[in-house]
Motif scaffolding. Structure first.
Motif, PDB file in Angstrom:
ATOM      1  N   MET A   1       0.826  -1.190   0.000  1.00 11.69           N
ATOM      2  CA  MET A   1       0.000   0.000   0.000  1.00 11.69           C
ATOM      3  C   MET A   1       0.874   1.259   0.000  1.00 11.69           C
ATOM      4  N   THR A   2       1.971   1.219   0.743  1.00 10.77           N
ATOM      5  CA  THR A   2       2.871   2.376   0.796  1.00 10.77           C
ATOM      6  C   THR A   2       3.467   2.659  -0.573  1.00 10.77           C
ATOM      7  N   GLU A   3       3.910   1.622  -1.272  1.00 13.33           N
ATOM      8  CA  GLU A   3       4.476   1.804  -2.616  1.00 13.33           C
ATOM      9  C   GLU A   3       3.422   2.335  -3.583  1.00 13.33           C
ATOM     10  N   ALA A   4       2.201   1.819  -3.489  1.00 15.32           N
ATOM     11  CA  ALA A   4       1.123   2.302  -4.361  1.00 15.32           C
ATOM     12  C   ALA A   4       0.845   3.770  -4.101  1.00 15.32           C
ATOM     13  N   TYR A   5       0.839   4.149  -2.830  1.00 19.07           N
ATOM     14  CA  TYR A   5       0.614   5.559  -2.485  1.00 19.07           C
ATOM     15  C   TYR A   5       1.722   6.441  -3.033  1.00 19.07           C
ATOM     16  N   GLU A   6       2.983   6.041  -2.847  1.00 14.04           N
ATOM     17  CA  GLU A   6       4.115   6.830  -3.340  1.00 14.04           C
ATOM     18  C   GLU A   6       4.073   6.947  -4.865  1.00 14.04           C
ATOM     19  N   SER A   7       3.742   5.872  -5.549  1.00 17.93           N
ATOM     20  CA  SER A   7       3.628   5.906  -7.014  1.00 17.93           C
ATOM     21  C   SER A   7       2.499   6.828  -7.457  1.00 17.93           C
ATOM     22  N   ALA A   8       1.383   6.744  -6.762  1.00 16.88           N
ATOM     23  CA  ALA A   8       0.243   7.611  -7.099  1.00 16.88           C
ATOM     24  C   ALA A   8       0.602   9.070  -6.878  1.00 16.88           C
ATOM     25  N   LEU A   9       1.324   9.362  -5.821  1.00 14.63           N
ATOM     26  CA  LEU A   9       1.727  10.740  -5.535  1.00 14.63           C
ATOM     27  C   LEU A   9       2.692  11.260  -6.603  1.00 14.63           C
ATOM     28  N   ARG A  10       3.640  10.431  -7.030  1.00 17.00           N
ATOM     29  CA  ARG A  10       4.572  10.845  -8.110  1.00 17.00           C
ATOM     30  C   ARG A  10       3.812  11.078  -9.412  1.00 17.00           C
ATOM     31  N   LEU A  11       2.851  10.215  -9.722  1.00 12.65           N
ATOM     32  CA  LEU A  11       2.050  10.396 -10.932  1.00 12.65           C
ATOM     33  C   LEU A  11       1.248  11.689 -10.853  1.00 12.65           C
ATOM     34  N   GLU A  12       0.694  11.988  -9.686  1.00 18.73           N
ATOM     35  CA  GLU A  12      -0.068  13.221  -9.511  1.00 18.73           C
ATOM     36  C   GLU A  12       0.829  14.431  -9.741  1.00 18.73           C
ATOM     37  N   GLU A  13       2.037  14.417  -9.193  1.00 20.07           N
ATOM     38  CA  GLU A  13       2.961  15.543  -9.372  1.00 20.07           C
ATOM     39  C   GLU A  13       3.334  15.712 -10.839  1.00 20.07           C
ATOM     40  N   THR A  14       3.621  14.619 -11.512  1.00 24.63           N
ATOM     41  CA  THR A  14       3.946  14.676 -12.933  1.00 24.63           C
ATOM     42  C   THR A  14       2.760  15.202 -13.741  1.00 24.63           C
ATOM     43  N   SER A  15       1.563  14.763 -13.382  1.00 25.78           N
ATOM     44  CA  SER A  15       0.360  15.229 -14.083  1.00 25.78           C
ATOM     45  C   SER A  15       0.147  16.725 -13.892  1.00 25.78           C
ATOM     46  N   GLU A  16       0.379  17.229 -12.677  1.00 23.64           N
ATOM     47  CA  GLU A  16       0.245  18.676 -12.423  1.00 23.64           C
ATOM     48  C   GLU A  16       1.187  19.460 -13.325  1.00 23.64           C
ATOM     49  N   LYS A  17       2.420  19.022 -13.398  1.00 22.22           N
ATOM     50  CA  LYS A  17       3.399  19.705 -14.253  1.00 22.22           C
ATOM     51  C   LYS A  17       2.975  19.657 -15.718  1.00 22.22           C
ATOM     52  N   ALA A  18       2.472  18.496 -16.149  1.00 19.44           N
ATOM     53  CA  ALA A  18       2.032  18.359 -17.543  1.00 19.44           C
ATOM     54  C   ALA A  18       0.857  19.278 -17.849  1.00 19.44           C
ATOM     55  N   VAL A  19      -0.094  19.393 -16.911  1.00 22.61           N
ATOM     56  CA  VAL A  19      -1.245  20.274 -17.112  1.00 22.61           C
ATOM     57  C   VAL A  19      -0.796  21.715 -17.264  1.00 22.61           C
ATOM     58  N   LEU A  20       0.090  22.156 -16.381  1.00 24.18           N
ATOM     59  CA  LEU A  20       0.565  23.541 -16.459  1.00 24.18           C
ATOM     60  C   LEU A  20       1.277  23.809 -17.781  1.00 24.18           C
ATOM     61  N   LEU A  21       2.060  22.854 -18.242  1.00 23.62           N
ATOM     62  CA  LEU A  21       2.747  23.010 -19.516  1.00 23.62           C
ATOM     63  C   LEU A  21       1.758  23.030 -20.682  1.00 23.62           C
ATOM     64  N   THR A  22       0.790  22.120 -20.675  1.00 21.60           N
ATOM     65  CA  THR A  22      -0.148  22.061 -21.800  1.00 21.60           C
ATOM     66  C   THR A  22      -1.070  23.270 -21.854  1.00 21.60           C
ATOM     67  N   ARG A  23      -1.268  23.960 -20.734  1.00 22.66           N
ATOM     68  CA  ARG A  23      -2.100  25.165 -20.753  1.00 22.66           C
ATOM     69  C   ARG A  23      -1.495  26.267 -21.618  1.00 22.66           C
ATOM     70  N   VAL A  24      -0.185  26.304 -21.725  1.00 21.38           N
ATOM     71  CA  VAL A  24       0.452  27.364 -22.517  1.00 21.38           C
ATOM     72  C   VAL A  24       0.673  26.956 -23.967  1.00 21.38           C
ATOM     73  N   LEU A  25       0.583  25.691 -24.277  1.00 18.75           N
ATOM     74  CA  LEU A  25       0.846  25.232 -25.647  1.00 18.75           C
ATOM     75  C   LEU A  25      -0.061  25.876 -26.699  1.00 18.75           C
ATOM     76  N   PRO A  26      -1.380  25.997 -26.490  1.00 21.84           N
ATOM     77  CA  PRO A  26      -2.210  26.614 -27.525  1.00 21.84           C
ATOM     78  C   PRO A  26      -1.765  28.041 -27.887  1.00 21.84           C
ATOM     79  N   ALA A  27      -1.252  28.777 -26.935  1.00 19.69           N
ATOM     80  CA  ALA A  27      -0.803  30.148 -27.225  1.00 19.69           C
ATOM     81  C   ALA A  27       0.370  30.155 -28.195  1.00 19.69           C
ATOM     82  N   TYR A  28       1.191  29.113 -28.143  1.00 19.42           N
ATOM     83  CA  TYR A  28       2.350  29.047 -29.044  1.00 19.42           C
ATOM     84  C   TYR A  28       1.945  28.861 -30.504  1.00 19.42           C
ATOM     85  N   THR A  29       0.696  28.488 -30.764  1.00 17.36           N
ATOM     86  CA  THR A  29       0.242  28.351 -32.154  1.00 17.36           C
ATOM     87  C   THR A  29      -0.018  29.702 -32.797  1.00 17.36           C
TER      88      THR A  29
END
Length: 191
Positions: A1-29
């Motif tokens: 359970m601890t490993e699953a939680y840590e993996s889920a937390l890392r995925l959440e952090e990566t997803s947050e970063k990806a969302v912030l990056l993708t929010r600016v991509l349309p402006a670059y067009t």
């Protein structure tokens, strides 16, 4: 359970970063509608509720708990909450509570394990306080604003914020124990 939680937390952090990056991509067009369309998608994805209670206290509801981030940016809060506040007060003069209490009510889903509850103080709370102060307080400093943090149980996770005049804070405390599961009814500002 601890490993699953840590993996889920890392995925959440990566997803947050990806969302912030993708929010600016349309402006670059170079599309002139990019900013407006991204803002509309943010508002649809993170439906912040804003209004005034029956007692004329300012309130907002964020449909999630404010997580304590170890790293990364708090732009995800700034972008969604600032847009919601800007739209809510568009054409309406900002409200100014002089001597007030800024209240954070963290509502946890009843089925959330006790150990998964978070500390009240985090950088996200500071970001929300700054945005709320822009519209309803002269400042969020101690000379005009006290802070109060509490937790409650509900059917789903959310963060509720209230701005209540200092002399009405005891009334809010009495009402807090009786608040409906989905939150108090919010009304439009009186112009």
């Amino acid at each position: 359970m601890t490993e699953a939680y840590e993996s889920a937390l890392r995925l959440e952090e990566t997803s947050e970063k990806a969302v912030l990056l993708t929010r600016v991509l349309p402006a670059y067009t170079g599309n002139p509608k990019a900013r407006l369309e991204v803002e509309n998608l943010i508002k649809l994805s993170i439906p912040v509720e804003i209004g005034f209670t029956e007692g004329n206290w300012f309130s907002l509801r964020i449909p999630a708990l404010l997580p304590k981030k170890d790293s990364g940016s708090v732009d995800y809060i700034r972008s969604s909450l600032y847009l919601a506040m800007r739209d809510f007060f568009m054409g309406v003069p900002p409200v100014r509570y002089g001597d007030a209490v800024l209240i954070y009510r963290h509502v946890y889903a009843r089925d959330r394990p006790e150990r998964k509850k978070r500390d009240h103080d985090n950088i996200e709370v500071n970001m929300v306080s700054d945005i709320v102060a822009m519209y309803v307080l002269p400042d969020d400093g101690p000379s005009v604003c006290s802070h109060y943090y509490c937790s409650a149980q509900g059917s789903f996770d959310r963060t509720e914020v209230y701005v209540v005049p200092q002399d009405e804070f005891p009334d809010w405390l009495k009402q807090e124990k009786q608040m409906p599961d989905k939150g108090v009814k919010l009304h439009e500002p009186q112009v």
